[in-house]
Design an enzyme around this catalytic site. Structure first.
Site, PDB file in Angstrom:
ATOM      1  N   CYS A   2       0.840  -1.189   0.000  1.00 21.20           N
ATOM      2  CA  CYS A   2       0.000   0.000   0.000  1.00 21.20           C
ATOM      3  C   CYS A   2       0.878   1.243   0.000  1.00 21.20           C
ATOM      4  O   CYS A   2       2.031   1.205   0.399  1.00 21.20           O
ATOM      5  CB  CYS A   2      -0.909   0.020   1.225  1.00 21.20           C
ATOM      6  N   ARG A  27       3.542   0.603  -6.849  1.00 25.23           N
ATOM      7  CA  ARG A  27       3.554  -0.335  -5.732  1.00 25.23           C
ATOM      8  C   ARG A  27       2.412  -1.346  -5.828  1.00 25.23           C
ATOM      9  O   ARG A  27       2.423  -2.367  -5.136  1.00 25.23           O
ATOM     10  CB  ARG A  27       3.459   0.431  -4.404  1.00 25.23           C
ATOM     11  N   TRP A  76      -3.870  -2.003  -1.428  1.00 21.54           N
ATOM     12  CA  TRP A  76      -3.749  -3.321  -2.053  1.00 21.54           C
ATOM     13  C   TRP A  76      -4.369  -4.307  -1.081  1.00 21.54           C
ATOM     14  O   TRP A  76      -3.881  -4.480   0.032  1.00 21.54           O
ATOM     15  CB  TRP A  76      -2.274  -3.638  -2.297  1.00 21.54           C
ATOM     16  N   ASN A 101      -0.357   1.177   6.243  1.00 21.57           N
ATOM     17  CA  ASN A 101       0.284   0.141   5.439  1.00 21.57           C
ATOM     18  C   ASN A 101       0.800  -0.918   6.400  1.00 21.57           C
ATOM     19  O   ASN A 101       1.435  -0.593   7.397  1.00 21.57           O
ATOM     20  CB  ASN A 101       1.449   0.728   4.630  1.00 21.57           C
ATOM     21  N   GLY A 102       0.522  -2.191   6.114  1.00 21.48           N
ATOM     22  CA  GLY A 102       0.944  -3.272   6.984  1.00 21.48           C
ATOM     23  C   GLY A 102      -0.234  -4.133   7.388  1.00 21.48           C
ATOM     24  O   GLY A 102      -1.308  -4.082   6.776  1.00 21.48           O
ATOM     25  N   GLU A 488      13.819 -16.761 -14.335  1.00 29.08           N
ATOM     26  CA  GLU A 488      13.484 -15.337 -14.346  1.00 29.08           C
ATOM     27  C   GLU A 488      12.670 -14.978 -15.586  1.00 29.08           C
ATOM     28  O   GLU A 488      11.708 -14.198 -15.509  1.00 29.08           O
ATOM     29  CB  GLU A 488      14.770 -14.504 -14.294  1.00 29.08           C
ATOM     30  N   LYS A 492       8.865 -13.390 -15.538  1.00 28.65           N
ATOM     31  CA  LYS A 492       8.477 -12.145 -16.202  1.00 28.65           C
ATOM     32  C   LYS A 492       7.259 -12.360 -17.098  1.00 28.65           C
ATOM     33  O   LYS A 492       6.350 -11.538 -17.145  1.00 28.65           O
ATOM     34  CB  LYS A 492       9.641 -11.594 -17.037  1.00 28.65           C
ATOM     35  N   GLU A 495       4.200 -12.691 -14.889  1.00 27.06           N
ATOM     36  CA  GLU A 495       3.835 -11.455 -14.193  1.00 27.06           C
ATOM     37  C   GLU A 495       3.044 -10.501 -15.072  1.00 27.06           C
ATOM     38  O   GLU A 495       2.039  -9.937 -14.632  1.00 27.06           O
ATOM     39  CB  GLU A 495       5.097 -10.745 -13.699  1.00 27.06           C
ATOM     40  N   HIS A 511      12.267 -36.138 -17.533  1.00 29.40           N
ATOM     41  CA  HIS A 511      11.721 -36.463 -16.210  1.00 29.40           C
ATOM     42  C   HIS A 511      10.377 -35.792 -15.966  1.00 29.40           C
ATOM     43  O   HIS A 511      10.036 -35.485 -14.827  1.00 29.40           O
ATOM     44  CB  HIS A 511      12.728 -36.067 -15.126  1.00 29.40           C
ATOM     45  N   LYS A 611       4.724  -3.925  -6.043  1.00 27.11           N
ATOM     46  CA  LYS A 611       6.151  -3.778  -6.282  1.00 27.11           C
ATOM     47  C   LYS A 611       6.966  -4.229  -5.080  1.00 27.11           C
ATOM     48  O   LYS A 611       7.927  -4.978  -5.208  1.00 27.11           O
ATOM     49  CB  LYS A 611       6.464  -2.306  -6.604  1.00 27.11           C
TER      50      LYS A 611
END
Length: 616
Positions: A2, A27, A76, A101-102, A488, A492, A495, A511, A611
């Protein structure tokens, strides 16, 4: 996660609050809101679901919404669905307004007590208990500051708070524990925010609140009290960032801008840390030489993209200087009982320096290390972050502001930092010769040009991205250091395009993953020119034989030809063991970006993601 903005000034703060929220959009958020005290000390509030523009339109539609003191928030969702009623600020009895925030972990207990006291709840959030508790404590306190000091003593969990009250119309209170909060210092005005980027249009002077700090702010004064209630002084620091550094310029998205900023980011990260021949060990801190001499192994703890950078480093440490290196996801590490040997260098990696699980893992280690020699090092992009303050040693990556949720230049500069760490530890322990050091330094100094070369392939990569227009899944393959780069690349793509993607070591095809291969499954492979190339070519033939569509990013020396079922992009050349994974990753970043454009997703603010993950 947030975002918080607040201010107290002689001028109307509403435009400043809205601009600050826009600068915190990266964020991640689902709703937003603003509360101000008007000229009659009445609380006014506007909230909206969706983007900041929706909130701005709402504010513009009312006759009068202005004030010289106020707080604002982007939410958020954690407790309660995304909705206007769950959006911050939360208000109690038209007197107390709070942004938070938290997570207040004991909110259910507090809520039950407050309901018995007669308080009514209008949201599903944990934050509303903060507003009610401050209101309750204010009834028996001489000031808003005292009420908040009493309130936070009851809260369990993490918080950054901004609070205003109609009973104290000239006062803004800020408090932090576990979530970041800064104070922007102006002339006859003060501001608060989750990070400095929100306040760059109004100031470049900042105070970084420390754990447990509570600040009482008016236009004329600023007082900071520590967790014990003792008044303290915190240093004012000047930020080198400017408002323009977090603007798009000629780019369509921040992610695209930040991909193309990587050559300069590498230059900035190397500056002052290397000479033409060597790495300066002191760039990791004045204690680094003495601490590195005692290191017999490395433990890296990180999350997400930072975890992948650690995975690459594991190959480097064990292959190049034969130093054991373990890498673990922070959210797993902190909840088991890890056995960590004496003389281990404990490395945490985080773009923001506020990642909750990584920070908790570091604190856990420090609390339990006893007499063991366990030096701690943080690799981070944000000075004065929580991780940098908790660590014995700090290395700042100098990537500059990264606004796009999907990390690009932060990852690249983390790899550069880890390469420098490899050399610094190796030379200190006398297991890396000067010739090898010069070779690595020379490669790193060539890296900006190598990245620029990789960026020139954007047009071909953009064309290649069309193959993903109707795809819902993809497979990424790599061997050696290219396996974490494949991880990575898959991350991406997930995301920002919402395509399901998985990464595997290419040798693991038989496998299990080979069962997925058919003409509808694109397979992205990284073919660096190394000892594993011939084995990788055999893996590619296994995919081709089953009708798979191969997309190969190769070194020019790898000599894989484009043919039916094989789409080859010669992404780079003349790369070494250190520079190869960094350079190949740039091509994968461009691929995910252009696939996302084709899919029509929100590139910079993908759904459900934030973020900086500052809560569990």
């Amino acid at each position: 996660m947030c975002g918080i903005v607040g201010g107290v000034a002689e001028r109307n703060v509403v435009p400043i609050l809205l601009e600050g929220l826009r600068r915190l959009e990266y964020r991640g958020y689902d709703s937003s809101g603003v509360a101000i005290l008007d000229n009659h000390a009445n609380l006014q509030r506007q909230r909206a679901l969706g983007k900041i523009n929706a909130l701005s339109k709402k504010i513009s539609s009312v006759d009068s919404f202005s004030g010289h003191i106020g707080i604002a928030h982007t939410r958020w969702a954690t407790h309660g669905e995304p909705s206007e009623t769950n959006a911050h600020p939360h208000i109690c009895n038209k007197q107390i307004a709070v942004v938070h925030n938290g997570i207040i972990e004991n909110y259910q207990q507090l809520k039950a007590e407050q309901i018995q006291q007669g308080y009514q709840f209008t949201s599903q959030t944990d934050t509303e208990v903060v507003a009610h508790e401050v209101h309750a404590q204010r009834q028996t306190s001489d000031s808003l500051l005292e009420a908040i000091q009493k309130s936070v003593a009851l809260f369990e969990g993490a918080y950054a708070l901004g609070v205003v009250s109609s009973d104290d119309p000239e006062t803004l209170i800020a408090a932090r524990k576990g979530s970041p909060l800064v104070i922007g210092v102006g002339i006859g005005e003060y501001f608060i925010a989750s990070d400095v980027s929100a306040l760059l249009p109004v100031t470049q002077s900042f105070i970084f609140l420390e754990e447990g700090d509570i600040a009482q702010i008016t236009r004329e004064s600023l007082e900071i009290f520590n967790e014990s209630g003792k008044r303290v002084e915190r240093e004012i620091k000047q930020s080198s960032l400017t408002a323009s550094s977090v603007e798009l310029g000629e780019h369509r998205h921040f992610m695209h801008k930040e991909i193309f900023e990587q050559p300069q980011a590498v230059i900035d990260t190397l500056e002052g840390r290397v000479t033409s021949k060597e790495v300066l060990v002191s760039s990791f801190g004045h204690q680094a030489q003495a601490l590195f001499e005692q290191v017999n192994q490395v433990q890296i703890v990180a999350c997400g993209t930072s975890y992948h950078s650690g995975m690459v480093a594991k190959y480097w440490f064990e292959d190049i200087i034969q130093l054991p290196c373990q890498v673990e996801v922070a959210s797993e590490y902190r909840y088991r009982n890890p056995v960590i040997q004496d003389n281990t260098l404990f490395v945490t990696i985080s773009q923001s320096g506020e990642t909750a699980d990584t920070l908790a893992a570091l604190k856990q280690l420090k609390k339990g290390r006893g007499e063991k020699i366990l030096p701690t090092l943080t690799i981070c992009n944000v000075p004065e972050s929580s991780l940098t303050r908790e660590s014995d040693l700090t290395f700042l990556t100098h990537a500059g502001p990264e606004i796009g949720v999907a990390s690009t230049k932060a990852f690249t500069t983390q790899l550069v930092a880890l390469a420098l760490l490899l050399v610094a530890v190796g030379k200190t322990k006398q297991v890396l010769c000067s010739d090898r050091e010069r070779l690595i330094v020379s490669g790193l100094q060539k890296l900006p040009k190598l990245i620029q070369g990789a960026l020139k392939h954007e047009k071909a990569i953009k064309s290649l991205a069309n193959q993903f227009a109707d795809k819902n899944s993809a497979l990424f393959l790599g061997r050696g250091t290219m396996y974490p780069i494949a991880m990575e690349g898959a991350l991406k793509l997930k995301e920002i395009s919402y395509i399901h993607a998985e990464a595997y070591p290419a040798g693991e095809l038989k496998h299990g993953p080979l069962a997925l291969i058919d003409e509808t499954m694109p397979v992205v492979t990284i073919a660096s020119h190394d000892d594993l190339l011939e084995k990788l070519k055999s893996n590619l033939q296994e995919v081709k034989a089953r009708g798979g569509q191969m997309i190969v990013f190769e070194d020019e020396k790898s000599d894989i030809s484009s043919e039916e079922g094989f789409h080859v992009i010669k992404a780079t050349t003349n790369v070494g063991r250190i520079t190869a994974p960094i350079t190949f990753n740039v091509a994968l970043q461009l691929l995910s970006y252009h696939v996302a454009l084709i899919k029509g997703t929100d590139v910079d603010q993908p759904r459900n993601l934030a973020k900086s993950v500052t809560v569990e």
